[in-house]
Design a protein around this motif. Structure first.
Motif, PDB file in Angstrom:
ATOM      1  N   THR A 110       0.830  -1.206   0.000  1.00 17.76           N
ATOM      2  CA  THR A 110       0.000   0.000   0.000  1.00 17.76           C
ATOM      3  C   THR A 110       0.869   1.263   0.000  1.00 17.76           C
ATOM      4  OG1 THR A 110      -0.240  -0.200   2.395  1.00 17.76           O
ATOM      5  CG2 THR A 110      -2.049  -1.022   1.054  1.00 17.76           C
ATOM      6  N   GLN A 111       2.061   1.165   0.569  1.00 15.06           N
ATOM      7  CA  GLN A 111       2.981   2.306   0.563  1.00 15.06           C
ATOM      8  C   GLN A 111       3.396   2.653  -0.871  1.00 15.06           C
ATOM      9  OE1 GLN A 111       7.050   1.820   2.150  1.00 15.06           O
ATOM     10  NE2 GLN A 111       6.573   3.557   3.474  1.00 15.06           N
ATOM     11  N   PHE A 112       3.644   1.641  -1.697  1.00 16.30           N
ATOM     12  CA  PHE A 112       3.977   1.907  -3.107  1.00 16.30           C
ATOM     13  C   PHE A 112       2.834   2.681  -3.761  1.00 16.30           C
ATOM     14  CE2 PHE A 112       6.276  -2.460  -3.126  1.00 16.30           C
ATOM     15  CZ  PHE A 112       7.392  -1.916  -2.528  1.00 16.30           C
ATOM     16  N   GLU A 170      11.093   5.566 -13.870  1.00 16.10           N
ATOM     17  CA  GLU A 170      10.281   6.741 -14.189  1.00 16.10           C
ATOM     18  C   GLU A 170       9.480   7.274 -13.003  1.00 16.10           C
ATOM     19  OE1 GLU A 170       7.943   5.862 -17.664  1.00 16.10           O
ATOM     20  OE2 GLU A 170       9.697   5.974 -18.987  1.00 16.10           O
ATOM     21  N   GLY A 171       8.839   6.395 -12.262  1.00 12.26           N
ATOM     22  CA  GLY A 171       8.041   6.846 -11.118  1.00 12.26           C
ATOM     23  C   GLY A 171       8.888   7.529 -10.061  1.00 12.26           C
ATOM     24  N   LEU A 172      10.052   6.953  -9.784  1.00 16.07           N
ATOM     25  CA  LEU A 172      10.960   7.556  -8.793  1.00 16.07           C
ATOM     26  C   LEU A 172      11.457   8.914  -9.267  1.00 16.07           C
ATOM     27  CD1 LEU A 172      13.012   4.364  -7.831  1.00 16.07           C
ATOM     28  CD2 LEU A 172      11.411   5.597  -6.347  1.00 16.07           C
ATOM     29  N   THR A 173      11.667   9.050 -10.574  1.00 18.90           N
ATOM     30  CA  THR A 173      12.107  10.334 -11.132  1.00 18.90           C
ATOM     31  C   THR A 173      10.977  11.358 -11.041  1.00 18.90           C
ATOM     32  OG1 THR A 173      13.589   9.179 -12.664  1.00 18.90           O
ATOM     33  CG2 THR A 173      13.070  11.474 -13.173  1.00 18.90           C
ATOM     34  N   THR A 174       9.784  10.962 -11.464  1.00 19.07           N
ATOM     35  CA  THR A 174       8.621  11.858 -11.437  1.00 19.07           C
ATOM     36  C   THR A 174       8.318  12.353 -10.030  1.00 19.07           C
ATOM     37  OG1 THR A 174       7.680  10.748 -13.358  1.00 19.07           O
ATOM     38  CG2 THR A 174       6.152  12.016 -11.984  1.00 19.07           C
ATOM     39  N   GLU A 175       8.436  11.465  -9.061  1.00 16.70           N
ATOM     40  CA  GLU A 175       8.117  11.821  -7.675  1.00 16.70           C
ATOM     41  C   GLU A 175       9.291  12.492  -6.941  1.00 16.70           C
ATOM     42  OE1 GLU A 175       5.032  11.773  -6.410  1.00 16.70           O
ATOM     43  OE2 GLU A 175       4.430  11.115  -8.415  1.00 16.70           O
ATOM     44  N   GLY A 176      10.420  12.675  -7.641  1.00 20.23           N
ATOM     45  CA  GLY A 176      11.537  13.437  -7.075  1.00 20.23           C
ATOM     46  C   GLY A 176      12.515  12.655  -6.213  1.00 20.23           C
ATOM     47  N   TYR A 177      12.465  11.330  -6.246  1.00 16.17           N
ATOM     48  CA  TYR A 177      13.382  10.522  -5.429  1.00 16.17           C
ATOM     49  C   TYR A 177      14.747  10.332  -6.083  1.00 16.17           C
ATOM     50  CZ  TYR A 177       9.393   9.340  -2.509  1.00 16.17           C
ATOM     51  OH  TYR A 177       8.311   9.403  -1.669  1.00 16.17           O
ATOM     52  N   ILE A 178      14.783  10.401  -7.416  1.00 15.86           N
ATOM     53  CA  ILE A 178      16.047  10.210  -8.141  1.00 15.86           C
ATOM     54  C   ILE A 178      16.111  11.168  -9.320  1.00 15.86           C
ATOM     55  CG2 ILE A 178      16.268   7.759  -7.535  1.00 15.86           C
ATOM     56  CD1 ILE A 178      15.267   7.086 -10.395  1.00 15.86           C
ATOM     57  N   SER A 202      10.039   1.641  -5.792  1.00 14.67           N
ATOM     58  CA  SER A 202       8.905   1.640  -6.715  1.00 14.67           C
ATOM     59  C   SER A 202       8.709   0.226  -7.254  1.00 14.67           C
ATOM     60  CB  SER A 202       9.141   2.611  -7.875  1.00 14.67           C
ATOM     61  OG  SER A 202      10.184   2.145  -8.705  1.00 14.67           O
ATOM     62  N   LEU A 203       7.529  -0.024  -7.780  1.00 16.25           N
ATOM     63  CA  LEU A 203       7.226  -1.309  -8.394  1.00 16.25           C
ATOM     64  C   LEU A 203       6.703  -1.080  -9.794  1.00 16.25           C
ATOM     65  CD1 LEU A 203       6.656  -4.367  -8.544  1.00 16.25           C
ATOM     66  CD2 LEU A 203       4.506  -3.926  -7.308  1.00 16.25           C
ATOM     67  N   THR A 204       7.367  -1.697 -10.760  1.00 15.51           N
ATOM     68  CA  THR A 204       6.886  -1.705 -12.134  1.00 15.51           C
ATOM     69  C   THR A 204       6.602  -3.152 -12.492  1.00 15.51           C
ATOM     70  OG1 THR A 204       8.268   0.199 -12.674  1.00 15.51           O
ATOM     71  CG2 THR A 204       7.373  -1.060 -14.530  1.00 15.51           C
ATOM     72  N   ILE A 205       5.385  -3.390 -12.964  1.00 10.69           N
ATOM     73  CA  ILE A 205       4.979  -4.723 -13.374  1.00 10.69           C
ATOM     74  C   ILE A 205       4.887  -4.738 -14.898  1.00 10.69           C
ATOM     75  CG2 ILE A 205       3.187  -6.495 -13.224  1.00 10.69           C
ATOM     76  CD1 ILE A 205       2.400  -5.244 -10.492  1.00 10.69           C
ATOM     77  N   PHE A 206       5.733  -5.553 -15.524  1.00  7.88           N
ATOM     78  CA  PHE A 206       5.732  -5.674 -16.983  1.00  7.88           C
ATOM     79  C   PHE A 206       4.770  -6.779 -17.406  1.00  7.88           C
ATOM     80  CE2 PHE A 206       9.669  -3.460 -16.135  1.00  7.88           C
ATOM     81  CZ  PHE A 206       9.686  -2.505 -17.135  1.00  7.88           C
ATOM     82  N   ASP A 207       4.237  -6.656 -18.608  1.00  8.60           N
ATOM     83  CA  ASP A 207       3.244  -7.619 -19.085  1.00  8.60           C
ATOM     84  C   ASP A 207       3.855  -8.964 -19.482  1.00  8.60           C
ATOM     85  OD1 ASP A 207       4.495  -6.576 -21.363  1.00  8.60           O
ATOM     86  OD2 ASP A 207       2.654  -6.584 -22.559  1.00  8.60           O
ATOM     87  N   LEU A 210       8.614  -8.472 -12.478  1.00 14.89           N
ATOM     88  CA  LEU A 210       8.392  -7.530 -11.379  1.00 14.89           C
ATOM     89  C   LEU A 210       9.698  -6.796 -11.099  1.00 14.89           C
ATOM     90  CD1 LEU A 210       6.501  -9.925  -8.920  1.00 14.89           C
ATOM     91  CD2 LEU A 210       5.494  -8.418 -10.658  1.00 14.89           C
ATOM     92  N   PHE A 211       9.687  -5.483 -11.214  1.00 15.03           N
ATOM     93  CA  PHE A 211      10.876  -4.664 -10.964  1.00 15.03           C
ATOM     94  C   PHE A 211      10.619  -3.793  -9.735  1.00 15.03           C
ATOM     95  CE2 PHE A 211      13.715  -4.543 -14.848  1.00 15.03           C
ATOM     96  CZ  PHE A 211      13.166  -5.670 -15.454  1.00 15.03           C
ATOM     97  N   PHE A 212      11.279  -4.131  -8.630  1.00 17.14           N
ATOM     98  CA  PHE A 212      11.236  -3.320  -7.415  1.00 17.14           C
ATOM     99  C   PHE A 212      12.500  -2.463  -7.438  1.00 17.14           C
ATOM    100  CE2 PHE A 212       8.678  -7.008  -6.349  1.00 17.14           C
ATOM    101  CZ  PHE A 212       7.610  -6.461  -5.655  1.00 17.14           C
TER     102      PHE A 212
END
Length: 149
Positions: A3-5, A30-38, A81-86, A99-101
């Motif tokens: 839920t934190q993710f 991308e998510g970490l970049t967008t949210e300012g973590y990296i 972050s978690l990215t789930i690829f198809d 699954l990329f954590f």
């Protein structure tokens, strides 16, 4: 943790558009970049490490934990972050992940804590298998509720 993710807007779903793992790592950042973590350069650091040390980031079948060295100058905050690829992203003949954590940590203590917390979560019976079936946010929320992690 699941839920934190979600609360931090660090869950994403992606199609494997090309078969190279480098693009998948960039997508997972991308998510970490967008949210300012990296900064965007962090993805290149991870790619350089995999080129140098091999696919060390594939920690169990189907799961990658992209990260670079502790205390990277391209990390601005601590998060996962978690990215789930198809479908699977292939790193080598015997290493692939869906699954990329992706980890970012400001200091060695937070880096170790990230890895420890994530490893503990991934040992939950059935979790990895359930996450592999997730296709969208609704599916993800169902898995997060089921495990309450």
């Amino acid at each position: 943790m699941l839920t934190q993710f979600l609360d931090r807007k660090l869950v994403s779903f992606s199609q494997v558009e090309s078969h190279d793992w480098q693009s998948a790592i960039k997508k997972s950042c991308e998510g970490l970049t967008t949210e300012g973590y990296i900064s965007s350069a962090y993805a290149d650091e991870i790619i350089d490490c995999v080129n140098k040390y091999g696919p060390y980031i594939v920690i169990i079948p189907g799961v990658a934990m992209p990260h670079s060295s502790e205390g990277s100058i391209n990390v601005k905050g601590t998060a996962i972050s978690l990215t789930i690829f198809d479908k699977d992203v292939t790193f080598s003949e015997d290493k692939a992940a869906r699954l990329f954590f992706t980890l970012a940590a400001k200091n060695p203590e937070e880096h170790t804590e990230n890895i420890s917390n994530l490893s503990e979560m991934l040992m939950t019976d059935g979790l990895v298998e359930d996450l592999m079936t997730v296709k969208n946010l609704d599916d993800y929320q169902m898995v997060a509720s089921k495990y309450n992690i």
